[in-house]
Scaffold this active site. Structure first.
Site, PDB file in Angstrom:
ATOM      1  N   GLU A   1      10.636  -4.644   4.347  1.00  6.32           N
ATOM      2  CA  GLU A   1      10.656  -6.108   4.301  1.00  6.32           C
ATOM      3  C   GLU A   1      10.312  -6.215   2.674  1.00  6.32           C
ATOM      4  O   GLU A   1      10.951  -6.805   2.135  1.00  6.32           O
ATOM      5  CB  GLU A   1       9.550  -6.797   5.065  1.00  6.32           C
ATOM      6  CG  GLU A   1       9.800  -7.081   6.532  1.00  6.32           C
ATOM      7  CD  GLU A   1       9.406  -5.857   7.337  1.00  6.32           C
ATOM      8  OE1 GLU A   1       8.965  -4.866   6.592  1.00  6.32           O
ATOM      9  OE2 GLU A   1       9.015  -6.143   8.256  1.00  6.32           O
TER      10      GLU A   1
ATOM     11  N   GLU B   1      -4.825  -6.427  14.706  1.00  7.85           N
ATOM     12  CA  GLU B   1      -4.271  -5.237  14.378  1.00  7.85           C
ATOM     13  C   GLU B   1      -5.395  -4.303  14.598  1.00  7.85           C
ATOM     14  O   GLU B   1      -5.127  -3.146  14.647  1.00  7.85           O
ATOM     15  CB  GLU B   1      -3.653  -5.270  12.820  1.00  7.85           C
ATOM     16  CG  GLU B   1      -2.695  -4.400  12.905  1.00  7.85           C
ATOM     17  CD  GLU B   1      -2.009  -4.237  11.525  1.00  7.85           C
ATOM     18  OE1 GLU B   1      -2.601  -4.042  10.237  1.00  7.85           O
ATOM     19  OE2 GLU B   1      -0.433  -4.448  11.446  1.00  7.85           O
TER      20      GLU B   1
ATOM     21  N   GLY C   1      -4.895  -1.842   5.051  1.00 12.86           N
ATOM     22  CA  GLY C   1      -4.192  -2.972   4.539  1.00 12.86           C
ATOM     23  C   GLY C   1      -4.739  -4.448   4.990  1.00 12.86           C
ATOM     24  O   GLY C   1      -4.860  -5.180   3.944  1.00 12.86           O
ATOM     25  N   ARG C   2      -5.174  -4.486   6.088  1.00  8.56           N
ATOM     26  CA  ARG C   2      -5.916  -5.764   6.547  1.00  8.56           C
ATOM     27  C   ARG C   2      -7.184  -6.098   5.954  1.00  8.56           C
ATOM     28  O   ARG C   2      -8.027  -6.986   6.091  1.00  8.56           O
ATOM     29  CB  ARG C   2      -5.834  -5.833   8.032  1.00  8.56           C
ATOM     30  CG  ARG C   2      -6.417  -5.047   8.875  1.00  8.56           C
ATOM     31  CD  ARG C   2      -6.070  -4.946  10.275  1.00  8.56           C
ATOM     32  NE  ARG C   2      -6.504  -3.544  10.967  1.00  8.56           N
ATOM     33  CZ  ARG C   2      -5.869  -2.511  10.971  1.00  8.56           C
ATOM     34  NH1 ARG C   2      -4.745  -2.187  10.550  1.00  8.56           N
ATOM     35  NH2 ARG C   2      -6.377  -1.520  11.796  1.00  8.56           N
TER      36      ARG C   2
ATOM     37  N   LYS D   1       9.655  -0.673  14.240  1.00 11.21           N
ATOM     38  CA  LYS D   1      10.159  -0.403  12.896  1.00 11.21           C
ATOM     39  C   LYS D   1      11.342   0.495  12.925  1.00 11.21           C
ATOM     40  O   LYS D   1      12.329   0.557  12.499  1.00 11.21           O
ATOM     41  CB  LYS D   1       8.924  -0.040  11.882  1.00 11.21           C
ATOM     42  CG  LYS D   1       7.845  -1.006  11.503  1.00 11.21           C
ATOM     43  CD  LYS D   1       7.139  -0.166  10.257  1.00 11.21           C
ATOM     44  CE  LYS D   1       5.698  -1.068  10.141  1.00 11.21           C
ATOM     45  NZ  LYS D   1       4.974  -0.307   9.258  1.00 11.21           N
TER      46      LYS D   1
ATOM     47  N   LYS E   1       1.000  -1.282   0.048  1.00  9.46           N
ATOM     48  CA  LYS E   1      -0.003   0.185   0.064  1.00  9.46           C
ATOM     49  C   LYS E   1       0.787   1.179   0.153  1.00  9.46           C
ATOM     50  O   LYS E   1       0.500   2.104  -0.972  1.00  9.46           O
ATOM     51  CB  LYS E   1      -0.849  -0.011   1.429  1.00  9.46           C
ATOM     52  CG  LYS E   1      -1.882   1.142   1.208  1.00  9.46           C
ATOM     53  CD  LYS E   1      -2.703   1.023   2.637  1.00  9.46           C
ATOM     54  CE  LYS E   1      -3.402   2.384   2.792  1.00  9.46           C
ATOM     55  NZ  LYS E   1      -4.379   2.435   3.991  1.00  9.46           N
TER      56      LYS E   1
ATOM     57  N   HIS F   1      -5.311 -33.166  17.471  1.00 10.89           N
ATOM     58  CA  HIS F   1      -4.291 -34.075  17.997  1.00 10.89           C
ATOM     59  C   HIS F   1      -3.021 -33.286  18.569  1.00 10.89           C
ATOM     60  O   HIS F   1      -1.940 -33.823  18.602  1.00 10.89           O
ATOM     61  CB  HIS F   1      -3.842 -35.093  16.826  1.00 10.89           C
ATOM     62  CG  HIS F   1      -4.885 -36.019  16.466  1.00 10.89           C
ATOM     63  ND1 HIS F   1      -5.286 -37.177  17.117  1.00 10.89           N
ATOM     64  CD2 HIS F   1      -5.891 -35.532  15.566  1.00 10.89           C
ATOM     65  CE1 HIS F   1      -6.450 -37.621  16.614  1.00 10.89           C
ATOM     66  NE2 HIS F   1      -6.941 -36.742  15.550  1.00 10.89           N
TER      67      HIS F   1
END
Ligand code: F6P
Length: 545
Positions: free
Chosen positions: A214, A355, A269-270, A506, A208, A386
């Site tokens: 990253e 978030e 973003g999410r 960050k 965005k 399990h």
């Protein structure tokens, strides 16, 4: 009229009193008193059947929870969101992911622009590009058609695309290969590219902001890989496209903005997997399936916007979550899809929920004196059974669980699907009712192990049941969670659409990078622990060199 702080709302106070009576009651008693509640306490919309009867609530609890939603202004806030008002107050932005799935014939004017028209212009651009890739018409620099699509992004620019690709893989074009690179750990990119032919590879750089460290680090390394393998910088024009709101940065990176798919600051973003961030999804499943997914989102938006609260799935789920979190004190929620294709859904939900609602101040910046968003986590069933279900059944922490099941498999094979689905119902039953000491003794269990085999039960679950996983169903399921998160955020009085908490880490990392890579011993000014860790890291690194 202004809304009082949460703890002073009349429905909240009534819920506190009510909880003293009902909070400790066992689901066995609640069902014994109201044996038909399982037939009554359900709601259905857009192919999703929600059974919420195995929550520790009565009709009175539900009435009070819905009163709390009313008193908290959920309807007014929802309408403000749909009208494009700046409900993301700390960033002064509209929150309009609902516009991403509005039909082409509709209109939504925001700040003098019809955002629906803008959205559909991008969908048309995506469609034309996706069709060229899928039809083998988009050629790589050296004349080969694209067969590999690598999405490079992180957070919302990765979790949505990878979740949707996995969820809808059944509908995907199988002669195309999809890879998703998110981690700045070079192993992610290296492993993703290891067996790919650069001449057949397209990179979608999804960010965005187009400033995320990253993603840009991975994008630069991908660029170098492409140039190395194709022998020319000119190859970038045929092998790189961008999805972003930041045309300037895209262009500075070297991607022609004609090959950029835009979106807007009013898409968080999410909340962006159905925007151009979904380009890899559209290439995988084809434009028609992508439109189907959008129609599923929109159907749930309309349900949320118009259905009475008592039948409104997102409101019911959101308010039951408030009950579990604030009144029963449950710190986490498990989400267990009994559908292998939804294996990345819990990871996707983690960003969406945490978030959004992991906040400690109100919209006015006041410190909050009640709990907000719980931790979300999960694994597909039956695998989780399990491993960690032991704790769900007999541990000391009560974990409310959403169990998601389907009546039909996309890969029918013998008895597999009924075996899988029996576990959805069995787990909900076992979590609710457990096994009493009398029942354990009645099975002839030796005295010394009776206590070990007793299962307390009284663990709340929601069961979400649908016919089969389709693109449309996936859209509705995601929108259901989006709006349930929204409902909770309104009740808690928080900004569900900012994410300031991720910034400090960050900034500190940016300061530490040169301290790790400097040749000369740097002067460290952190706390003693951080300084010692950096020194030890440098020491180990030198050993390896
Ligand atoms: O750091 C958190 C975050 O800002 C998320 O909210 C977002 O989805 C992610 O980083 C990626 O951001 P971008 O799409 O701008 O690269």
């Amino acid at each position: 009229m202004s809304i009082p702080p949460l703890r002073q709302r009349s429905a909240w106070k009534k819920l506190e009193d009510h909880c003293l009576h009902i909070g400790s009651r066992h689901l066995r008693e609640i069902f014994a008193d109201d044996p038909h509640r399982g037939e009554r306490l359900h709601a259905e919309a857009n192919g999703i059947y929600l059974d919420y009867s195995k929550n520790r609530v009565t009709d009175e609890t539900l009435g009070l929870l819905l009163d709390l939603a009313e008193e908290s202004g959920v309807a007014a806030r929802r309408d403000q969101m749909f009208a494009g008002q700046h409900i993301n107050v700390s960033e002064d932005r509209a929150v309009l992911h609902v516009a991403l799935r509005m039909p082409v014939e509709t209109q939504l004017m925001v700040d003098g622009h019809d955002v629906v028209e803008q959205v559909h212009a991008v969908i048309d651009h995506m469609t034309s590009f996706a069709n060229q890739i899928r039809g083998g018409e988009w050629m790589g620099y050296r004349g080969k058609p694209i067969r590999n699509i690598v999405n490079v992004g992180i957070g919302g620019s990765d979790l949505g695309p990878v979740m949707a690709y996995e969820a809808l893989r059944h509908y995907s074009k199988r002669d195309l290969r999809f890879r998703f690179v998110s981690n700045v750990d070079a192993s992610d990119l290296t492993e993703a590219l290891g067996d790919l032919d650069a001449d057949e590879t397209l990179f979608i750089i999804s960010s965005k902001t187009f400033t995320t460290l990253e993603t840009l680090t991975n994008a630069h390394s991908a660029r170098a890989w492409l140039i190395e393998h194709t022998g020319s910088e000119k190859a970038i024009a045929r092998h790189f496209v961008a999805v972003s709101t930041n045309a300037q940065a895209v262009s500075a990176f070297g991607i022609d903005t004609a090959n950029m798919f835009g979106f807007w600051d009013w898409v968080g973003g999410r909340y962006s997997m159905d925007s151009a961030i979904g380009l890899s999804t559209m290439i995988a499943i084809g434009p028609d399936n992508f439109y189907e997914m959008l129609s599923g989102f929109h159907a749930m938006d309309e349900h949320f916007r118009t259905a009475p609260f008592a039948r409104n799935l997102p409101v019911l789920m959101g308010m039951l979550g408030v009950w579990n979190r604030n009144f029963l004190g449950c710190p986490t929620v498990g989400v267990m899809p009994y559908e292998q294709y939804l294996k990345r859904f819990p990871a996707y939900l983690q960003q969406l929920t945490m978030e959004s609602n992991g906040k400690h101040v109100t919209l006015d910046g006041e410190t909050i004196d009640y709990q907000t968003g719980p931790l979300y986590w999960g694994e597909p069933g039956t695998n989780g059974q399990h491993s960690f279900y032991q704790l769900l059944h007999q541990g000391t922490t009560i974990v409310p669980v959403d169990l998601i099941g389907f009546a039909k498999s996309l890969n029918a094979l013998g008895e597999h699907h009924d075996i899988l689905s029996s576990n959805v119902f069995a787990q909900a039953e076992a979590l609710a009712f457990g096994k009493t000491e009398a029942e354990v003794r009645g099975e002839g269990t030796p005295d010394d192990v009776v206590a070990h085999r007793v299962m307390e039960g009284n663990r709340p679950t929601n069961v979400l049941l649908a016919e089969v996983l389709t693109p449309r169903l996936l859209g509705s399921l995601i929108a259901l969670y989006e709006h349930s998160v929204f409902t909770q955020g309104v009740v808690w009085g928080i900004d569900s659409f900012d994410q300031w908490g991720v910034e400090l880490g960050k900034v500190l990392a940016t300061k530490i990078i040169p301290e790790l890579s400097a040749d000369d011993e740097p002067t460290l000014t952190h706390d003693s622990s951080t300084n010692a860790l950096i020194r030890h890291y440098r020491h180990l690194k030198r050993n390896e060199d």
